[in-house]
Design a protein around this motif. Structure first.
Motif, PDB file in Angstrom:
ATOM      1  N   LEU A 103      -0.611  -3.090   4.056  1.00  0.00           N
ATOM      2  CA  LEU A 103      -1.964  -2.919   4.574  1.00  0.00           C
ATOM      3  C   LEU A 103      -2.619  -4.284   4.768  1.00  0.00           C
ATOM      4  O   LEU A 103      -2.518  -5.148   3.893  1.00  0.00           O
ATOM      5  CB  LEU A 103      -2.784  -2.085   3.584  1.00  0.00           C
ATOM      6  CG  LEU A 103      -4.278  -1.881   3.877  1.00  0.00           C
ATOM      7  CD1 LEU A 103      -4.469  -0.985   5.098  1.00  0.00           C
ATOM      8  CD2 LEU A 103      -4.966  -1.278   2.660  1.00  0.00           C
TER       9      LEU A 103
ATOM     10  N   THR B 201       0.835  -1.203   0.000  1.00  0.00           N
ATOM     11  CA  THR B 201       0.000   0.000   0.000  1.00  0.00           C
ATOM     12  C   THR B 201       0.866   1.249   0.000  1.00  0.00           C
ATOM     13  O   THR B 201       2.014   1.220   0.468  1.00  0.00           O
ATOM     14  CB  THR B 201      -0.933   0.023   1.232  1.00  0.00           C
ATOM     15  OG1 THR B 201      -1.846   1.110   1.084  1.00  0.00           O
ATOM     16  CG2 THR B 201      -0.153   0.204   2.522  1.00  0.00           C
TER      17      THR B 201
ATOM     18  N   ARG C 284      -5.508  -6.454   4.381  1.00  0.00           N
ATOM     19  CA  ARG C 284      -6.761  -6.542   3.639  1.00  0.00           C
ATOM     20  C   ARG C 284      -7.357  -7.925   3.849  1.00  0.00           C
ATOM     21  O   ARG C 284      -6.630  -8.890   4.074  1.00  0.00           O
ATOM     22  CB  ARG C 284      -6.530  -6.331   2.141  1.00  0.00           C
ATOM     23  CG  ARG C 284      -6.207  -4.910   1.714  1.00  0.00           C
ATOM     24  CD  ARG C 284      -6.023  -4.854   0.190  1.00  0.00           C
ATOM     25  NE  ARG C 284      -6.053  -3.509  -0.348  1.00  0.00           N
ATOM     26  CZ  ARG C 284      -4.965  -2.769  -0.606  1.00  0.00           C
ATOM     27  NH1 ARG C 284      -3.768  -3.255  -0.345  1.00  0.00           N
ATOM     28  NH2 ARG C 284      -5.071  -1.564  -1.106  1.00  0.00           N
TER      29      ARG C 284
ATOM     30  N   ARG D 219      -0.488   3.873   1.449  1.00  0.00           N
ATOM     31  CA  ARG D 219      -1.027   4.611   2.595  1.00  0.00           C
ATOM     32  C   ARG D 219       0.032   4.795   3.688  1.00  0.00           C
ATOM     33  O   ARG D 219       0.790   3.866   3.949  1.00  0.00           O
ATOM     34  CB  ARG D 219      -2.218   3.860   3.186  1.00  0.00           C
ATOM     35  CG  ARG D 219      -3.390   3.849   2.222  1.00  0.00           C
ATOM     36  CD  ARG D 219      -4.539   3.091   2.795  1.00  0.00           C
ATOM     37  NE  ARG D 219      -5.364   2.604   1.698  1.00  0.00           N
ATOM     38  CZ  ARG D 219      -6.581   2.104   1.864  1.00  0.00           C
ATOM     39  NH1 ARG D 219      -7.102   2.001   3.057  1.00  0.00           N
ATOM     40  NH2 ARG D 219      -7.257   1.682   0.819  1.00  0.00           N
TER      41      ARG D 219
ATOM     42  N   MET E 132      -6.260   2.455   9.576  1.00  0.00           N
ATOM     43  CA  MET E 132      -7.065   3.334   8.738  1.00  0.00           C
ATOM     44  C   MET E 132      -8.533   2.980   8.897  1.00  0.00           C
ATOM     45  O   MET E 132      -8.915   1.820   8.748  1.00  0.00           O
ATOM     46  CB  MET E 132      -6.689   3.167   7.259  1.00  0.00           C
ATOM     47  CG  MET E 132      -5.203   3.162   6.974  1.00  0.00           C
ATOM     48  SD  MET E 132      -4.396   4.759   7.173  1.00  0.00           S
ATOM     49  CE  MET E 132      -5.012   5.620   5.711  1.00  0.00           C
ATOM     50  N   ILE E 133      -9.357   3.973   9.218  1.00  0.00           N
ATOM     51  CA  ILE E 133     -10.789   3.719   9.333  1.00  0.00           C
ATOM     52  C   ILE E 133     -11.533   4.758   8.498  1.00  0.00           C
ATOM     53  O   ILE E 133     -11.345   5.950   8.724  1.00  0.00           O
ATOM     54  CB  ILE E 133     -11.246   3.800  10.800  1.00  0.00           C
ATOM     55  CG1 ILE E 133     -10.552   2.692  11.593  1.00  0.00           C
ATOM     56  CG2 ILE E 133     -12.756   3.662  10.908  1.00  0.00           C
ATOM     57  CD1 ILE E 133     -10.783   2.779  13.081  1.00  0.00           C
ATOM     58  N   PRO E 134     -12.411   4.371   7.565  1.00  0.00           N
ATOM     59  CA  PRO E 134     -12.651   2.991   7.178  1.00  0.00           C
ATOM     60  C   PRO E 134     -11.528   2.475   6.276  1.00  0.00           C
ATOM     61  O   PRO E 134     -10.864   3.272   5.620  1.00  0.00           O
ATOM     62  CB  PRO E 134     -13.983   3.084   6.397  1.00  0.00           C
ATOM     63  CG  PRO E 134     -13.961   4.460   5.813  1.00  0.00           C
ATOM     64  CD  PRO E 134     -13.221   5.330   6.790  1.00  0.00           C
ATOM     65  N   PRO E 135     -11.334   1.164   6.227  1.00  0.00           N
ATOM     66  CA  PRO E 135     -10.218   0.625   5.455  1.00  0.00           C
ATOM     67  C   PRO E 135     -10.403   0.721   3.938  1.00  0.00           C
ATOM     68  O   PRO E 135      -9.433   0.750   3.216  1.00  0.00           O
ATOM     69  CB  PRO E 135     -10.142  -0.834   5.905  1.00  0.00           C
ATOM     70  CG  PRO E 135     -11.471  -1.147   6.475  1.00  0.00           C
ATOM     71  CD  PRO E 135     -12.029   0.136   7.019  1.00  0.00           C
ATOM     72  N   ASN E 136     -11.640   0.754   3.429  1.00  0.00           N
ATOM     73  CA  ASN E 136     -11.877   0.827   1.972  1.00  0.00           C
ATOM     74  C   ASN E 136     -11.160  -0.282   1.214  1.00  0.00           C
ATOM     75  O   ASN E 136     -10.482  -0.028   0.227  1.00  0.00           O
ATOM     76  CB  ASN E 136     -11.419   2.169   1.411  1.00  0.00           C
ATOM     77  CG  ASN E 136     -12.225   3.326   1.948  1.00  0.00           C
ATOM     78  OD1 ASN E 136     -13.418   3.174   2.189  1.00  0.00           O
ATOM     79  ND2 ASN E 136     -11.589   4.451   2.171  1.00  0.00           N
TER      80      ASN E 136
ATOM     81  N   GLY F 281      -7.349  -2.915   7.654  1.00  0.00           N
ATOM     82  CA  GLY F 281      -7.090  -1.478   7.652  1.00  0.00           C
ATOM     83  C   GLY F 281      -5.839  -1.091   8.416  1.00  0.00           C
ATOM     84  O   GLY F 281      -5.422   0.062   8.374  1.00  0.00           O
TER      85      GLY F 281
END
Ligand SMILES: [Zn+2]
Length: 131
Positions: free
Chosen positions: A63, A7, A65, A9, A126-130, A110
Motif C-alpha cells: 500500500l 498491507t 502510504r 488490503r 482504496m478511497i479513503p486510504p485511512n 491508497g
C-alpha cells in the motif's frame, strides 16, 4: 514522502495472494529465486511478492502510504540495515531506495501495488486510504 508498505488490503483478489508481513512495515523488492524466475505465479511466490524490511517476510500486496518526516536517508538506512541483518550485501540500498521512491511518487496514497516479476502495477486504489 510516499512509500510502499505491507498491507493485507485486497488480499484474496488473486487466489495465490499471501501476506506474512507486519501491517504497515516498509517493503522492498526481494530477489527472485531460480524456480520462479519466469513465473510470477510460481510455487515459491517470490516473483509476486515484496519483502518486509522488519519482518523479513513477504507479502503480495503493498500500500502506498505517506509517511510524514521520513526522508530518503531514512529509507536508505532502513533498507541497508535490513539487508545486513539478513546477511545480504547492503551496497544496493541506495539504488533500491531511489527506485522505490520514484515508483511510489507516481501513485496516489491508497494505491495497492502488486508485483509481477520485475514489473510493479497498481491493483486498486482504496478511497479513503485511512493512513
Ligand atoms: Zn523463490
Amino acid at each position: 514522502m510516499k512509500m510502499l508498505t505491507a498491507t493485507s488490503r485486497t488480499q484474496g483478489q488473486r487466489n495465490n495472494d499471501f501476506d506474512w508481513c507486519i501491517e504497515g512495515e516498509l517493503v522492498h523488492f526481494g530477489l527472485i529465486c531460480a524456480a520462479d524466475r519466469d513465473n510470477p505465479d510460481g510455487h515459491c511466490g517470490c516473483g509476486r511478492s515484496f519483502a518486509g524490511l522488519n519482518s523479513h517476510r513477504a507479502t503480495t500486496t503493498a500500500l502506498v502510504r505517506d509517511l510524514e518526516g521520513f526522508t530518503r536517508d531514512d529509507y536508505i538506512e532502513a533498507i541497508r540495515s535490513s539487508l545486513s541483518q539478513q546477511g545480504w550485501d547492503p551496497g544496493t540500498a541506495e539504488d533500491e531506495a531511489d527506485e522505490l521512491i520514484s515508483m511510489a511518487a507516481e501513485w496516489p496514497v491508497g494505491a495497492v501495488a502488486e508485483r509481477r516479476l520485475n514489473r510493479v502495477v497498481v491493483r486498486m486504489v482504496m478511497i479513503p486510504p485511512n493512513g
